[in-house]
Design a protein around this motif. Structure first.
Motif, PDB file in Angstrom:
ATOM      1  N   ALA A  49      -3.089   5.654   6.520  1.00 51.84           N
ATOM      2  CA  ALA A  49      -3.858   5.139   5.800  1.00 51.84           C
ATOM      3  C   ALA A  49      -4.541   4.276   6.133  1.00 51.84           C
ATOM      4  CB  ALA A  49      -2.894   5.114   4.569  1.00 51.84           C
TER       5      ALA A  49
ATOM      6  N   GLN B 116       1.059  -1.136   0.134  1.00 57.12           N
ATOM      7  CA  GLN B 116       0.184   0.399  -0.176  1.00 57.12           C
ATOM      8  C   GLN B 116       0.901   1.087   0.112  1.00 57.12           C
ATOM      9  OE1 GLN B 116      -1.256  -2.607   1.499  1.00 57.12           O
ATOM     10  NE2 GLN B 116      -2.356  -2.510   0.232  1.00 57.12           N
TER      11      GLN B 116
ATOM     12  N   ALA C 134      -7.140  -0.455  -1.260  1.00 54.43           N
ATOM     13  CA  ALA C 134      -6.208   0.288  -2.681  1.00 54.43           C
ATOM     14  C   ALA C 134      -4.577   0.008  -2.607  1.00 54.43           C
ATOM     15  CB  ALA C 134      -6.870   0.892  -2.337  1.00 54.43           C
TER      16      ALA C 134
ATOM     17  N   PHE D 200     -13.135   9.616   3.477  1.00 56.11           N
ATOM     18  CA  PHE D 200     -14.219   8.638   3.140  1.00 56.11           C
ATOM     19  C   PHE D 200     -14.489   8.300   4.175  1.00 56.11           C
ATOM     20  CE2 PHE D 200     -10.966   6.457   0.973  1.00 56.11           C
ATOM     21  CZ  PHE D 200     -10.862   5.182   2.149  1.00 56.11           C
TER      22      PHE D 200
ATOM     23  N   VAL E  77     -11.159  -4.494  -0.885  1.00 57.59           N
ATOM     24  CA  VAL E  77      -9.306  -4.827   0.020  1.00 57.59           C
ATOM     25  C   VAL E  77      -8.879  -3.478  -0.143  1.00 57.59           C
ATOM     26  CG1 VAL E  77      -9.184  -7.738  -0.809  1.00 57.59           C
ATOM     27  CG2 VAL E  77      -8.323  -5.292  -2.644  1.00 57.59           C
TER      28      VAL E  77
HETATM   29  C1  VNL Z   1      -8.208   1.642   4.679  1.00 63.95           C
HETATM   30  C2  VNL Z   1      -9.789   1.955   3.623  1.00 63.95           C
HETATM   31  C3  VNL Z   1      -7.361   1.454   4.090  1.00 63.95           C
HETATM   32  C4  VNL Z   1      -9.446   1.832   2.352  1.00 63.95           C
HETATM   33  C5  VNL Z   1      -6.990   0.990   2.825  1.00 63.95           C
HETATM   34  O1  VNL Z   1      -6.411   0.760   1.838  1.00 63.95           O
HETATM   35  C6  VNL Z   1      -8.319   2.173   1.494  1.00 63.95           C
HETATM   36  C7  VNL Z   1      -8.654   1.624   5.888  1.00 63.95           C
HETATM   37  C8  VNL Z   1      -4.605   0.899   3.095  1.00 63.95           C
HETATM   38  O2  VNL Z   1      -9.409   2.498   6.833  1.00 63.95           O
HETATM   39  O3  VNL Z   1      -7.394   1.028   6.780  1.00 63.95           O
HETATM   40  O4  VNL Z   1      -8.017   1.749   0.022  1.00 63.95           O
END
Ligand code: VNL
Length: 392
Positions: free
Chosen positions: A97, A34, A220, A138, A218
């Motif tokens: 993140a 990530q 991103a 979001f 999952v």
């Molecule tokens: C989260 C949400 C993490 C959406 C993500 O990727 C994502 C989180 C690190 O809230 O942990 O795409």
């Protein structure tokens, strides 16, 4: 200690109108699958500053101290945030993140009374963990309820597959709520390990259940591409199963790596680099000018871009002398009618983002895969989970 403080005051006085530096501590993910989050956020912060630097009051400067949490690692995130506050004396924290990392940093924001401006971490509950948290990204509930409602009009039977941690659980529950309310039947749901998952056995199980659609969440980044490839390799697409989800699974910057398997994947999300809004066209153009024709900003970039616009706002309003309470007051009323993602606002009651959700489909546009926005499925959406809690 006292002498050092006295010296500092003396040297400030000697320079007359002292330059005012606002220190911002960033905790984000710069390594691992990530890593794009750190990169996107950093680039957006830098680009915004470069294009808007002149708007800062004269003598006021922003200084960033940036740290890599390496992925979902709450202990590390807490420790880094603590160092940023205690040793580096940052006045604002930003980034994050992963939800578990944001949850671990929340008590620190409260104790130190330091605003924590989230540019990702999308589990609904996060903002309730500290009155100093404000979210510019979001929530999974925002995208997955309208996704479920839309899916119920198209498909009879759906399956869900989510990463087994907080935002995955939010995505699963929110989608199920929307889908069932619309009359859809959920035929199965599976949670897969967050770290180093092998999707093949799970995908096989889904294929055997013969749903009309599979909803996936999952984190991103590279993980989205491996989901896409496994979905195709195990023949789920060929079996007529439709892949749907929040936009994390078709994250803009990975589409080229995913290739044609992504074509037709339908998602609901708040941001697409392909959106035609003038503010987005300007944003994407500026991004490509700065980072190259093949560079594409994604939702993490737009969250950081909007967060930086808000940081500029609070710095300007306070002439560079940052007070935490005043900063939170300003952030709570913050709105921007012209973000690249459309109009946004911070809900003063919950400190969470209010934004539109768009239905998108991966299509080929001018030879390149893009998340084409088909319609606005919900406008000015407040986090549905919090709205539900209020009614309880
Ligand atoms: C989260 C949400 C993490 C959406 C993500 O990727 C994502 C989180 C690190 O809230 O942990 O795409």
């Amino acid at each position: 200690m006292k002498r050092i403080a006295a010296l500092a005051v003396a040297s400030l006085m000697a320079t007359g109108a002292a330059a005012q530096t606002v220190k911002i501590g960033v905790v984000n993910t710069f390594t691992g699958p990530q890593a794009m989050f750190g990169d996107m956020t950093d680039r957006a912060f830098k680009l915004y500053q470069k294009l808007h630097d002149k708007e800062l009051p004269s003598g006021v400067k922003l200084e960033f101290v940036t740290r890599d949490d390496g992925g979902p690692n709450p202990d590390k995130a807490r420790q880094l945030a603590q160092e940023l506050v205690v040793r580096d004396r940052v006045q604002i924290l930003a980034g994050v993140a992963f939800t578990p990392n944001a949850m671990a940093m929340a008590p620190l924001a409260t104790e130190a009374k330091i605003p924590l401006i989230l540019t990702n971490a999308g589990t609904s509950v996060v903002t309730t963990r500290s009155p100093y948290i404000v979210r510019f990204s979001f929530t999974l509930w925002q995208s997955c309820v309208p996704l479920g409602e839309w899916a119920a009009k198209k498909f009879k039977r759906a399956y869900t597959l989510v990463a087994d941690y907080a935002p995955g659980q939010d995505a699963e529950v929110a989608f199920a709520q929307g889908f069932k309310a619309g009359g859809g039947e959920l035929v199965g749901s599976v949670r897969v390990p967050l770290q180093n998952p092998d999707f093949a056995p799970y995908m096989q199980r889904v294929k055997d259940a013969k749903p009309d659609a599979l909803m996936v969440f999952v984190p991103a980044g590279k993980t989205s591409t491996s989901v896409m490839k496994t979905f195709a390799d195990l023949g789920l697409a060929a079996a007529g199963i439709k892949l749907i989800g929040p936009g994390d699974i078709t994250t803009d910057e990975e589409l080229a790596n995913m290739g044609d398997v992504a074509l037709g994947v339908t998602t609901v999300f708040h941001y697409s680099a392909a959106a035609e809004r003038p503010a987005n066209r300007r944003f994407v153009e500026a991004w490509k000018k700065e980072y190259g024709a093949n560079a594409t900003p994604n939702f993490a970039a737009v969250a950081a871009w909007d967060a930086m616009a808000a940081i500029f706002h609070v710095v300007k309003e306070q002439n560079g002398k940052i007070d935490s309470e005043r900063t939170m007051e300003l952030l709570k009323g913050y709105r921007n009618a012209d973000s690249p993602r459309g109009p946004i606002a911070i809900d003063p009651e919950t400190r969470d983002i209010v934004q539109n959700e768009y239905l998108r489909e991966v299509r080929r546009v001018n030879g390149q895969l893009a998340n084409v926005e088909l319609e606005t499925v919900a406008t000015a959406v407040k986090d549905p989970w919090k709205e539900m809690q209020k009614k309880k």
